[in-house]
Design a protein around this motif. Structure first.
Motif, mmCIF file in Angstrom:
data_model
loop_
_atom_site.group_PDB
_atom_site.id
_atom_site.type_symbol
_atom_site.label_atom_id
_atom_site.label_comp_id
_atom_site.label_asym_id
_atom_site.label_seq_id
_atom_site.Cartn_x
_atom_site.Cartn_y
_atom_site.Cartn_z
ATOM 1 N N UNK A 27 0.381 -4.337 -8.429
ATOM 2 C CA UNK A 27 1.323 -3.672 -7.528
ATOM 3 C C UNK A 27 2.729 -3.660 -8.115
ATOM 4 N N UNK A 28 3.107 -4.731 -8.783
ATOM 5 C CA UNK A 28 4.453 -4.839 -9.340
ATOM 6 C C UNK A 28 4.676 -3.903 -10.522
ATOM 7 N N UNK A 69 3.282 6.033 -5.454
ATOM 8 C CA UNK A 69 3.389 6.131 -6.911
ATOM 9 C C UNK A 69 2.131 6.744 -7.515
ATOM 10 N N UNK A 70 0.972 6.344 -6.998
ATOM 11 C CA UNK A 70 -0.299 6.859 -7.519
ATOM 12 C C UNK A 70 -0.445 8.359 -7.252
ATOM 13 N N UNK A 71 -0.126 8.785 -6.033
ATOM 14 C CA UNK A 71 -0.317 10.203 -5.709
ATOM 15 C C UNK A 71 0.655 11.082 -6.488
ATOM 16 N N UNK A 130 0.806 -1.219 0.000
ATOM 17 C CA UNK A 130 0.000 0.000 0.000
ATOM 18 C C UNK A 130 0.840 1.270 0.000
ATOM 19 N N UNK A 131 1.883 1.301 0.819
ATOM 20 C CA UNK A 131 2.684 2.521 0.933
ATOM 21 C C UNK A 131 3.316 2.900 -0.407
ATOM 22 N N UNK A 143 -0.098 3.455 -15.536
ATOM 23 C CA UNK A 143 -1.227 4.320 -15.193
ATOM 24 C C UNK A 143 -1.702 5.088 -16.420
ATOM 25 N N UNK A 144 -0.735 5.660 -17.134
ATOM 26 C CA UNK A 144 -1.069 6.496 -18.283
ATOM 27 C C UNK A 144 -1.846 5.700 -19.334
#
Length: 295
Positions: A245-246, A157-159, A151-152, A254-255
């Motif tokens: 996650x990997x 990475x997401x934020x 999660x961390x 994401x893009x």
């Protein structure tokens, strides 16, 4: 003639509100429409790569325009000292004390309130561009997954990626509460929020489920190494926009799915709500119960 456009978003210790920035943009558009040369000064904390007051040499400008917000305080008075050689105009400002040196230091004050009849704020006339509205729902720590939790790093990475995304981000919490106005009280209230979004970004199973239930494309990210319930649910709902996650170390993952979610194909896929065996668990439960029910 050259104008320096300033406002509270110009000060290092100021703040940049949407209304202030829109009003400053409106002034810049008006100056451009009559071909008046101008620059805009921004706080380095708001726009690090733009012109800052420290770099805006007073000798370059014939006029200083201060836009929006209250005309008061040391920072506004500082403008009168630094740009003493310029003709200084305040526009769209609120006047709390007409005798304040921050006010009297201007050669001309075109107030929105405080001096005479109130006039519309300049942000009303500003031009804007509509961007996607995105609901963001993050999963909690989920200790039940033990050492597989990522999660961390996933949320970091997401934020970082979301911060640079040109969209309106709405933090969402699927937890309901009767005593906190910031969260929804009923599922219907939360579903109404989901239905008004353009997309959802989530690491929660129910962020994925509620987004697709509302017909909204979802970029689902599984925070569990090897795949957890988000991966399983994406498969059960036949939804392809999933990042493991990997994969989160590469923002390209994401893009890719972000562009797909906002594409006609992604929107149509979500709108169709194609969920194979959507109510299978309920039917299985009823089968179990009714199998032993007296005739």
């Amino acid at each position: 003639m050259r104008v320096l456009v300033t406002g509270w978003p110009s000060f290092v210790h100021g703040e940049a509100t949407a209304g202030d920035v829109m009003s400053m943009s409106r002034v810049c558009d008006a100056l451009a429409s009559v071909e008046i040369p101008h620059d805009t000064a921004w706080s380095p904390g708001f726009r690090s790569d733009a012109l800052h007051l420290d770099d805006a040499d007073a000798e370059r400008y014939s006029h200083l325009v201060f836009v929006c917000g209250p005309a008061h305080g040391e920072q506004v008075r500082f403008l009168h000292e630094r740009y003493a050689n310029c003709r200084r105009i305040a526009v769209g400002v609120s006047i709390l004390d007409p005798a304040d040196a921050a006010v009297t230091g201007f050669h001309r004050v075109l107030a929105r309130d405080g001096l005479s009849t109130a006039r519309p704020d300049m942000a009303v006339a500003a031009s804007t561009v509509t961007v996607p509205v995105v609901g963001v729902a993050f999963a909690p720590g989920q200790a039940e997954y033990g050492g597989a939790r990522r999660h961390r790093s996933v949320h970091r990475a997401l934020t970082c990626w979301l911060r640079e995304l040109d969209c309106a981000r709405i933090p969402l919490d699927t937890r309901l509460t009767p005593d906190d106005w910031r969260r929804c009280r009923t599922p219907d209230q939360l579903e109404s929020v989901f239905s008004r979004l353009d997309a959802v970004v989530t690491t929660r199973l129910h962020g994925l489920v509620l987004g697709l239930r509302a017909g909204i494309p979802v970029l689902a990210v599984d925070p569990i190494a090897g795949g957890g319930k988000v991966t399983a649910q994406a498969g059960a709902l036949n939804w392809p926009a999933l990042v493991h996650a990997e994969q989160t170390a590469d923002a390209g993952a994401f893009e890719y799915w972000w562009r797909w979610c906002l594409s006609p194909d992604g929107r149509e896929r979500a709108r169709r709500r194609e969920f194979p065996a959507a109510d299978a668990l309920t039917q299985d439960l009823l089968g179990e119960l009714l199998a032993g029910w007296p005739a």
